[in-house]
Design an enzyme around this catalytic site. Structure first.
Site: not given
Ligand code: NAD
Length: 291
Positions: A52, A96, A119
Site C-alpha cells: 500500500k 491493518q 478502508d
C-alpha cells in the site's frame, strides 16, 4: 474466457490517479496523504502494508507508516488514531487488520474519523453504503466493482452468489451488487458457513464472488457454464518447493473452474491489486473532501 487481470485494470486506475496528483501539485497544493498503522509483524500484514505504501509513492501520494509493537496497549493505539484524526495534513487513515487479540477491532474502527476512513469500515460509512449514499466503499468490494467496470462485465438482472458475509468483503459486496447502480442491479444470494446446499446455489449463479478464505473451495462442479467468477481468497499454503515456503491460494480451484467461465480473476494478480486501487481512490476522495 477472459482473465480479469488485476494488474492491467489497477495500472490503468493508477495512471489516472497519477495524472490527478500531478494536476494538484501543479496548482501548488500538497499531495493526498495516507497514514497506515501496522501493529506487530504478521508476515501477510507486513506485505499488504508495504504494498500500500509503495503504491502511494508510485502515484505521488504522501504516506506515513506507523509501526507499533504487538504488545501495544489498546489505549495507545486509540490515542495514535486520535492524533491522526486531528492532523489536518492526513487525509486517510488505515489500521491493518487483523489486530492482536487484546485489542478490540471494533473500537479501533469506530475511533477512526469516518471522513478519514478510507478502508470504509466505520459503521457510519457502512450505513451510508446500505442507504446508497456517497461514502468510502470498503476497498476490496470497491476494487471488485472497479474491475467489473474496467472489463465491462454486465451485472444488471444477473444472479450473483456471494460466498462469505464478513463486514469487510462479503456483506458490502452483496450490498453493492444488489444496489441500483452501474455494475449493480443483481439478484444477490449471500452464503455463509451455515448455508446448506451451497453447491446447488452456486450452480444457479451467473456471477460468483468467493470470499470465504478456504483454498480452492469452489470446484468446477459448483459452477454453471458461462459464469463469471471473482476470487477474493488469499491464503498462504505451506509448500516446501516454493522459495518463500508457501504459495498464495485463492478460494477457487482456478485450473478446473476457468474452463467453464466467461471471465475469472487469477490469484495472485486479481482482486488483491484492485483492493489497493480502491484504497487509493478513496484516499484521493478523502483529500478532495478535506481540501
Ligand atoms: P472472514 O473469515 O472474516 O469471513 C469468511 C466468511 O466465509 C464468513 O462469513 C463465513 O461464514 C464464510 N465461510 C466460511 N466457511 C464457509 C463455508 N464452508 N461455506 C460458506 N461460507 C463459509 O474472511 P474475510 O476477511 O472476508 O476474507 C475472506 C478471504 O478473502 C480470505 O482468504 C482473505 O485473506 C481474503 N481477502 C482478500 C482481500 C484481497 O484484497 N484480495 C481482502 C480481504 C480479504
Amino acid at each position: 474466457m477472459i482473465v480479469l487481470d488485476g494488474k492491467i485494470a489497477s495500472q490503468s486506475i493508477k495512471e489516472n490517479l497519477k495524472t490527478d496528483v500531478s494536476a494538484i501539485i501543479k496548482h501548488g497544493k500538497r499531495p493526498p496523504h495516507l497514514a497506515a498503522i501496522l501493529v506487530g509483524n504478521n508476515g501477510a500484514s507486513e506485505t499488504y502494508v508495504a504494498s500500500k505504501v509503495k503504491n502511494c509513492e508510485e502515484i505521488g501520494f504522501q504516506s506515513t507508516l506507523i509501526r507499533l509493537e504487538d504488545t501495544v496497549e489498546e489505549s495507545k493505539l486509540l490515542e495514535t488514531i486520535q492524533q491522526l484524526n486531528n492532523n489536518k495534513a492526513v487525509d486517510g487513515i488505515l489500521v491493518q487488520l487483523p489486530l492482536p487479540k487484546h485489542i478490540s477491532e471494533q473500537k479501533v474502527i469506530e475511533t477512526i474519523n469516518p471522513q478519514k476512513d478510507v478502508d470504509g469500515f466505520h459503521p457510519v460509512n457502512i450505513g451510508k453504503l446500505v442507504q446508497g449514499l456517497e461514502t468510502f466503499i470498503p476497498a476490496t468490494p470497491y476494487g471488485i466493482m472497479l474491475m467489473l467496470e474496467y472489463f465491462n462485465i454486465e451485472t444488471k438482472g444477473k444472479h450473483a452468489v456471494v460466498i462469505g458475509r464478513s463486514n469487510i468483503v462479503g456483506r458490502p459486496m452483496s450490498i453493492l451488487l444488489s444496489s441500483n447502480i452501474k455494475r449493480g442491479n443483481c439478484t444477490v444470494t449471500i452464503c455463509h458457513s451455515h448455508t446448506p446446499n451451497l453447491s446447488e446455489i452456486c450452480l444457479q449463479a451467473d456471477i460468483i464472488v468467493a470470499a470465504l478464505g478456504k483454498p480452492e473451495f469452489v470446484k468446477a462442479n459448483m459452477v454453471k457454464q458461462g459464469a463469471v467468477v471473482i476470487d477474493v481468497g488469499i491464503t498462504r499454503v505451506a509448500d516446501t518447493t516454493a522459495k518463500k515456503g508457501f504459495r498464495i491460494k485463492g478460494d477457487v480451484a482456478y485450473n478446473e473452474v476457468a474452463t467453464k467461465t466467461t471471465a475469472i480473476t487469477p490469484v495472485p494478480g486479481g482482486v488483491g491489486l484492485m483492493t489497493i486501487a480502491g484504497l487509493l481512490k478513496n484516499t484521493l476522495q478523502a483529500y478532495m473532501n478535506n481540501e
